[in-house]
Design an enzyme around this catalytic site. Sequence first.
Site, PDB file in Angstrom:
ATOM      1  N   TYR A   1      30.835   2.436  32.156  1.00 32.66           N
ATOM      2  CA  TYR A   1      31.888   3.368  32.593  1.00 32.66           C
ATOM      3  C   TYR A   1      31.878   4.669  31.774  1.00 32.66           C
ATOM      4  O   TYR A   1      31.628   5.760  32.304  1.00 32.66           O
ATOM      5  CB  TYR A   1      33.234   2.642  32.495  1.00 32.66           C
ATOM      6  CG  TYR A   1      34.455   3.473  32.800  1.00 32.66           C
ATOM      7  CD1 TYR A   1      34.491   4.360  33.882  1.00 32.66           C
ATOM      8  CD2 TYR A   1      35.598   3.336  32.012  1.00 32.66           C
ATOM      9  CE1 TYR A   1      35.635   5.099  34.156  1.00 32.66           C
ATOM     10  CE2 TYR A   1      36.748   4.055  32.295  1.00 32.66           C
ATOM     11  CZ  TYR A   1      36.761   4.948  33.353  1.00 32.66           C
ATOM     12  OH  TYR A   1      37.893   5.671  33.613  1.00 32.66           O
TER      13      TYR A   1
ATOM     14  N   SER B   1      37.623   2.156  18.844  1.00 32.39           N
ATOM     15  CA  SER B   1      38.805   2.027  19.702  1.00 32.39           C
ATOM     16  C   SER B   1      40.079   2.159  18.881  1.00 32.39           C
ATOM     17  O   SER B   1      40.117   1.793  17.698  1.00 32.39           O
ATOM     18  CB  SER B   1      38.759   0.644  20.350  1.00 32.39           C
ATOM     19  OG  SER B   1      40.004   0.292  20.887  1.00 32.39           O
TER      20      SER B   1
ATOM     21  N   TYR C   1      37.124  -9.132  19.896  1.00 35.17           N
ATOM     22  CA  TYR C   1      36.670  -7.814  20.362  1.00 35.17           C
ATOM     23  C   TYR C   1      37.115  -6.730  19.378  1.00 35.17           C
ATOM     24  O   TYR C   1      36.310  -5.907  18.910  1.00 35.17           O
ATOM     25  CB  TYR C   1      37.228  -7.526  21.764  1.00 35.17           C
ATOM     26  CG  TYR C   1      37.200  -6.063  22.106  1.00 35.17           C
ATOM     27  CD1 TYR C   1      36.020  -5.445  22.497  1.00 35.17           C
ATOM     28  CD2 TYR C   1      38.357  -5.270  22.000  1.00 35.17           C
ATOM     29  CE1 TYR C   1      35.995  -4.088  22.778  1.00 35.17           C
ATOM     30  CE2 TYR C   1      38.334  -3.922  22.273  1.00 35.17           C
ATOM     31  CZ  TYR C   1      37.154  -3.328  22.660  1.00 35.17           C
ATOM     32  OH  TYR C   1      37.126  -1.988  22.923  1.00 35.17           O
TER      33      TYR C   1
ATOM     34  N   LYS D   1      34.996  -4.060  16.475  1.00 36.20           N
ATOM     35  CA  LYS D   1      35.080  -2.601  16.287  1.00 36.20           C
ATOM     36  C   LYS D   1      35.295  -2.283  14.803  1.00 36.20           C
ATOM     37  O   LYS D   1      34.683  -1.358  14.259  1.00 36.20           O
ATOM     38  CB  LYS D   1      36.217  -2.023  17.136  1.00 36.20           C
ATOM     39  CG  LYS D   1      35.972  -2.119  18.634  1.00 36.20           C
ATOM     40  CD  LYS D   1      34.763  -1.304  19.075  1.00 36.20           C
ATOM     41  CE  LYS D   1      34.431  -1.476  20.533  1.00 36.20           C
ATOM     42  NZ  LYS D   1      33.146  -0.889  20.938  1.00 36.20           N
TER      43      LYS D   1
ATOM     44  N   PHE E   1      41.314   6.145  22.896  1.00 36.29           N
ATOM     45  CA  PHE E   1      42.564   5.561  23.368  1.00 36.29           C
ATOM     46  C   PHE E   1      42.272   4.961  24.761  1.00 36.29           C
ATOM     47  O   PHE E   1      41.268   4.284  24.890  1.00 36.29           O
ATOM     48  CB  PHE E   1      43.714   6.574  23.227  1.00 36.29           C
ATOM     49  CG  PHE E   1      44.126   6.646  21.755  1.00 36.29           C
ATOM     50  CD1 PHE E   1      43.278   7.196  20.794  1.00 36.29           C
ATOM     51  CD2 PHE E   1      45.305   6.061  21.320  1.00 36.29           C
ATOM     52  CE1 PHE E   1      43.600   7.176  19.434  1.00 36.29           C
ATOM     53  CE2 PHE E   1      45.634   6.047  19.967  1.00 36.29           C
ATOM     54  CZ  PHE E   1      44.785   6.601  19.027  1.00 36.29           C
TER      55      PHE E   1
HETATM   56  N1  UFG Z   1      49.290  -3.610  32.264  1.00 41.36           N
HETATM   57  C1  UFG Z   1      50.157  -4.093  33.229  1.00 41.36           C
HETATM   58  N2  UFG Z   1      49.617  -4.761  34.291  1.00 41.36           N
HETATM   59  C2  UFG Z   1      48.271  -4.955  34.431  1.00 41.36           C
HETATM   60  C3  UFG Z   1      47.402  -4.451  33.427  1.00 41.36           C
HETATM   61  C4  UFG Z   1      47.952  -3.781  32.351  1.00 41.36           C
HETATM   62  O1  UFG Z   1      51.382  -3.942  33.144  1.00 41.36           O
HETATM   63  O2  UFG Z   1      47.854  -5.588  35.402  1.00 41.36           O
HETATM   64  C5  UFG Z   1      49.865  -2.878  31.118  1.00 41.36           C
HETATM   65  C6  UFG Z   1      49.578  -3.546  29.796  1.00 41.36           C
HETATM   66  O3  UFG Z   1      50.588  -4.506  29.530  1.00 41.36           O
HETATM   67  C7  UFG Z   1      49.618  -2.355  28.854  1.00 41.36           C
HETATM   68  C8  UFG Z   1      49.104  -1.188  29.702  1.00 41.36           C
HETATM   69  O4  UFG Z   1      49.251  -1.621  31.048  1.00 41.36           O
HETATM   70  O5  UFG Z   1      50.931  -2.088  28.502  1.00 41.36           O
HETATM   71  C9  UFG Z   1      47.666  -0.857  29.443  1.00 41.36           C
HETATM   72  O6  UFG Z   1      46.904  -2.048  29.536  1.00 41.36           O
HETATM   73  P1  UFG Z   1      45.316  -2.038  29.569  1.00 41.36           P
HETATM   74  O7  UFG Z   1      44.864  -3.478  29.650  1.00 41.36           O
HETATM   75  O8  UFG Z   1      44.823  -1.102  30.592  1.00 41.36           O
HETATM   76  O9  UFG Z   1      44.941  -1.401  28.174  1.00 41.36           O
HETATM   77  P2  UFG Z   1      45.248  -1.930  26.704  1.00 41.36           P
HETATM   78  O10 UFG Z   1      45.862  -0.780  25.994  1.00 41.36           O
HETATM   79  O11 UFG Z   1      45.979  -3.193  26.653  1.00 41.36           O
HETATM   80  O12 UFG Z   1      43.784  -2.271  26.211  1.00 41.36           O
HETATM   81  C10 UFG Z   1      42.908  -1.214  26.004  1.00 41.36           C
HETATM   82  C11 UFG Z   1      41.474  -1.646  26.223  1.00 41.36           C
HETATM   83  C12 UFG Z   1      41.040  -2.637  25.218  1.00 41.36           C
HETATM   84  C13 UFG Z   1      41.386  -2.198  23.840  1.00 41.36           C
HETATM   85  C14 UFG Z   1      42.826  -1.807  23.760  1.00 41.36           C
HETATM   86  C15 UFG Z   1      43.208  -1.248  22.453  1.00 41.36           C
HETATM   87  O13 UFG Z   1      41.317  -2.189  27.515  1.00 41.36           O
HETATM   88  O14 UFG Z   1      39.643  -2.768  25.328  1.00 41.36           O
HETATM   89  O15 UFG Z   1      43.085  -0.818  24.720  1.00 41.36           O
HETATM   90  O16 UFG Z   1      42.315  -0.268  22.110  1.00 41.36           O
HETATM   91  F1  UFG Z   1      41.172  -3.170  22.947  1.00 41.36           F
END
Ligand code: UFG
Length: 343
Positions: A12, A126, A153, A157, A182
């Site tokens: 990506y 990350s 994971y 990092k 981010f």
């Molecule tokens: N969320 C929902 N519903 C979903 C998916 C996500 O409400 O179906 C919310 C999550 O609870 C969170 C926000 O959307 O509050 C973002 O979630 P993501 O999974 O898109 O991203 P994260 O911040 O949790 O995780 C990302 C990367 C990871 C990394 C992390 C911290 O995907 O690889 O940031 O750097 F580890």
Amino acid sequence: MARILVTGGTGYIGSHTVVELMQQGYDVIIVDNLSNSNQAVLDGIAAIVGTCPEFVQADCCDSAAMDDVFTRYSDIVSVIHFAASKAVNESVEQPLKYYRNNVMSLITVLETMRKHAITNIVFSSSCTVYGQPDAQYLPVDETAPLQKALSPYGNTKQINEDIIRDTVYADKSLRATILRYFNPIGAHPSALIGELPNGVPQNLLPYVTQTAIGLRAELKIFGNDYNTPDGSCIRDYIYVVDLAKAHVKAVQRMLSGDADEPVELFNLGTGCGLSVLEIVNTFMQVTGVKVPYQIVGRREGDIEQVWAKADKANHILGWKADTPIEQVLMSAWQWEKKLRSNN
Ligand code: UFG
């Protein structure tokens, strides 16, 4: 022109970075084992840029294959190392896969670089390394304390950042730039490349676009009882094309000898936090498409709120993530529509 080795270049962020590098005149060699990407991405890149990047299908843990790449492409001047596994949940279930794919691959890349006297590397880290920063550290800058990783994971990092620091300390010829991303979202404005999640998306934006197009019945919003203005979690969502451009700046800075320190570290974010509800509502506004959603319980391990202070990258790299969120969300939607129209 100089050649950049991009590991994970069909992924990506990798594919968007390859486009920006080629548009700036760099030659590129992609190494990817296609474990979580598709060779057809090369066609998308070629359609945008006008030429196809060189590509070798190989695993970055394979020393002989990496050695062969550096031998064949003797004009490589820098590596951008994206190749890694990135599913947080999977890493909890299969930690050794993550330590092998993420840590072993970096070690192999660094060893091969040293053997071939390649002295510059950009590494994808990350914001996960900050965990949940205390309120006094929000927005989070590069000096904020790191926290124990919540997943293998995240731990890879942190370990990889240490491996880079130790290796550069021991080998004074090496230069490294660590980029702490981010939350990257969106797709190239051409809709020729974008995010290709495997199976049910774990990340917010692909889940939103797949729900909008009718592939998923409804989005589950994980929690509205957080200590945030609307109760949902806050993140710093950065446009993947802006993120890709930062890699070009990082490479240029190392190649021109401008780096102040052997290892430089930059947060890559917008500097602006948005909640899950803000993202979903803005998506519906700009696309005019309804995204059915339900508020459910919190997701285990989620961080309540984190967003970047990106001043260091703004000033030192001369880079800013300034694409409006409306445009970013629209690009994600165009990409989703394009994907489904092809299938
Ligand atoms: N969320 C929902 N519903 C979903 C998916 C996500 O409400 O179906 C919310 C999550 O609870 C969170 C926000 O959307 O509050 C973002 O979630 P993501 O999974 O898109 O991203 P994260 O911040 O949790 O995780 C990302 C990367 C990871 C990394 C992390 C911290 O995907 O690889 O940031 O750097 F580890």
